[in-house]
Design an enzyme around this catalytic site. Structure first.
Site, short mmCIF file in Angstrom:
data_model
loop_
_atom_site.label_atom_id
_atom_site.label_comp_id
_atom_site.label_asym_id
_atom_site.label_seq_id
_atom_site.Cartn_x
_atom_site.Cartn_y
_atom_site.Cartn_z
N TYR A 366 0.86 -1.19 0.00
CA TYR A 366 0.00 0.00 0.00
C TYR A 366 0.89 1.24 0.00
O TYR A 366 1.75 1.41 0.85
CB TYR A 366 -0.88 -0.05 1.24
CG TYR A 366 -2.05 0.93 1.28
CD1 TYR A 366 -2.16 2.01 0.41
CD2 TYR A 366 -3.06 0.76 2.22
CE1 TYR A 366 -3.23 2.87 0.46
CE2 TYR A 366 -4.14 1.62 2.29
CZ TYR A 366 -4.23 2.68 1.41
OH TYR A 366 -5.29 3.56 1.47
N CYS A 367 0.67 2.13 -0.98
CA CYS A 367 1.36 3.42 -1.05
C CYS A 367 2.88 3.22 -1.05
O CYS A 367 3.41 2.51 -1.90
CB CYS A 367 0.89 4.32 0.09
SG CYS A 367 1.44 6.04 -0.02
#
Length: 633
Positions: A366-367
């Site tokens: 994530y990210c």
């Protein structure tokens, strides 16, 4: 709670002093006038009948306000005498504001003349709609500029407030236009100037100050000054905490109301804990899933309450889920760099493979953890170990930072160098990072809360997402500087072998692992055009999905919520524009689409028994989920 240095202590102190002076002025004014005047003459509120009260009530509120501020100043002096560092002094704040203004042609006579002429024209048009004797609009005032900050009818009822907010909007438009029209700057400096100018004028909104905000004044009249006292209490509480508060911290408890999916911590290092969640189905996919959340946030963004939790949903879908919980950095992690986080991802993969006796795992990054996951895949491929990862899913992750959005405004040489001064113990206080992210949506995440909680004295509403947003983590300063310089500023990750980690050069073109790439259509942190660029460097199969909403809501969108939508276009391979032009829209969450894609990689299932059930007979575990690391500051 003990007083602690915050990232914007002195600048917030300046705001506090200004609010204190205006609040005292308002209390004195109303304390003198209200015994002789009708409340409607002062507030002209059609919604509330403000009680007249007596001077004693106003005097009591003024005394309490002064006592609150005096006590706080004594605390500040005590902290200063203890040699606590002041991280941002008022002089530097004013210098920063001056730097912005000096780059604009405000001293140009033609510019000043236009501002004056436009202001007079606007004032004439607005005041002409009011009977200045009574202060009432002759009919509902028709104002040329609309803005959500001034949606309350109180901004239109009296000529002063109608004029002040309309003049503000007019000047804001022209000042931002000046910034956009400045010539002779390179593209990066131009973006910084426009961003800083917008942030500067947002902070000067009349909605942000007691004496120019009619809604706040009405509230003060209605409560006989109590709202201003309560607002000062909120402000001082945030100053002591060193961070703007969005929601009451006591409303949520780890392991009970948030991060509550049952599981066990099955592995621990000085950098991370590895959580395995307990199955709820009789059989599970043979290939387990390892999730790498961003280390700049707590992992439970993917495990909020049961109605939002991606983790709980995935477990219910028959997936064996492991979650990495990063430790918030402290002085012992001063020398940590990218290598440590990549090595941690590889270690987590190997621990899960060994624990369950499987050849490979599915992964999610994530990210920023997705950025690191891409580097991890490239290293595994270079080392001939690509088969350890069966698939990789990227939530709003970037590898090419050329078009990385407004966060690039924080990555010039001066700001990167400043990080060294802000992290004398070798780690960056997470409150700085929170402030930077809040600035990206300043009106929504800063100034609206200033108005509601400081000026109007309203209590915070419980909101798990905003609680997570304020639950900050610290970062190793050396690694954070390298990340900003090497990736955001110099964009080296997409240059083959320009960067290395764990002694291995990184070439993203070596990645053959099947990839699922999710972007948010309205993402202001990882813009979809930037996320799409990951597809340009993959040698293996990939699927791209564009989700409705942004960086968080585009990801955290449980199918039961029936919110937003997503787009797919398996034929589009060349550009995001091509993808959007031919994309098919589907209502709701993309999660089921991803679950179906996961089965195309490996649909085999196994019984949910043995070490698939963490903490069972003969299985030594460390502690219950969510573990200790997620609670460390």
């Amino acid at each position: 709670m003990p007083t602690q240095a915050g990232p914007f202590d002195a600048s917030m102190n300046l705001f506090g002093e200004l609010m204190m002076a205006q609040a005292q002025g308002a209390l004195a004014l109303f304390g003198q006038m209200l015994p002789q005047a009708q409340p409607a003459q002062l507030a002209d509120s059609s919604r509330t009948a403000a009680p007249s009260g007596d001077a004693a009530k106003w005097a009591e509120a003024a005394a309490r306000l002064q006592a609150l501020w005096t006590d706080f100043q004594v605390e500040q002096l005590a902290r200063a005498s203890a040699a606590s560092p002041q991280l941002m002094d008022p002089t530097r704040w004013m210098e920063g504001a001056g730097t912005v203004l000096r780059q604009l042609p405000l001293a140009n006579p033609e510019v000043q003349g236009k501002l004056w002429d436009d202001g007079l024209t606007l004032a004439t048009a607005i005041l002409g709609q009011f009977d200045l004797g009574s202060g009432k609009a002759q009919s509902p005032a028709e104002l040329p500029r609309q803005d959500p900050r001034f949606a309350d009818p109180s901004w239109r009822k009296q000529p002063f407030f109608a004029l002040v907010h309309q003049l503000y909007l007019m000047v804001s438009e022209q000042v931002i236009g000046m910034a956009e029209g400045v010539e002779g700057l390179d593209a990066a400096r131009k973006r910084q100037l426009v961003f800083a100018t917008r942030a500067f004028v947002d902070g000067l909104s009349p909605a942000n100050f007691p004496l120019t905000n009619p809604v706040a004044l009405e509230k003060a009249i209605e409560t006989r000054g109590e709202s201003l006292v309560k607002g000062m209490e909120h402000l001082l509480s945030d100053l002591r905490r060193g961070q703007l508060t969005h929601t009451p911290a006591e409303a949520f408890k780890l392991g009970e109301t948030i991060a509550a999916t049952p599981g066990k911590v099955v592995h621990e290092t000085p950098l991370f804990q590895l959580i395995q969640y307990s199955p709820t189905t009789d059989t599970v996919l043979a290939t387990p899933l390892v999730i790498f959340p961003p280390w700049i946030n707590r992992f439970y963004i993917l495990d909020l309450n049961a109605r939002k939790s991606f983790v709980r949903w995935a477990v219910e879908q028959g997936v064996t889920v492991f979650m990495v919980s990063w430790k918030s950095a402290d002085a012992s992690m001063a020398d940590h760099v990218w290598d440590h986080y990549i090595a941690a991802q590889i270690e987590a993969v190997d621990v899960v493979r060994a624990r369950l006796g499987v050849p490979s795992v599915h992964t999610i990054g994530y990210c920023v953890a997705g950025t690191t996951l891409a580097a991890t895949l490239a290293i595994l491929a270079r080392n001939g170990e690509a088969e350890k990862v069966a698939s990789a899913t990227f939530f709003t992750a970037q590898v090419d930072f050329e078009d990385a959005g407004d966060l690039k405004n924080f990555v010039d040489d001066q700001q990167i160098e400043a990080l060294g001064h802000l992290s004398p113990e070798g780690y960056v206080d997470g409150r700085y990072l929170a402030a930077a992210f809040n600035l990206l949506r300043g009106n929504d995440l800063i100034w609206s809360y200033v108005e509601k909680n400081y000026l109007r004295g309203e209590e915070h509403m419980p909101f798990d997402l905003l609680h997570w947003n304020g639950d900050v983590t610290n970062l190793p300063a050396r690694w954070h500087r390298d990340y900003l310089r090497d990736l955001y500023r110099d964009n080296r990750l997409v240059v083959p072998d320009s960067l290395s980690a764990c002694g291995v050069p990184i070439d993203l073109r070596r990645i053959t692992t099947p990839c699922y790439i999710q972007a948010g259509r309205e993402d202001h942190i990882a813009p979809p055009a930037s996320v799409w660029k990951l597809t340009r460097f993959l040698a293996g199969p990939w699927t791209f999905v564009l989700a409705g909403s942004g960086h968080i809501a585009g990801v955290v969108n449980h199918p039961d919520q029936r919110k937003y939508q997503f787009w797919t276009n398996p034929e589009a391979r060349d550009s995001l524009d091509q993808f959007v032009a031919g994309a098919g829209e589907e209502p709701g969450s993309w999660w089921n689409h991803w679950r179906g894609w996961l089965e195309t990689i490996d649909a085999a299932t196994v019984p949910a028994k043995g070490k698939r059930v963490p903490g069972g007979r003969g299985d030594r575990v460390i502690e219950d989920a969510p573990g200790r690391y997620v609670a460390m500051r």
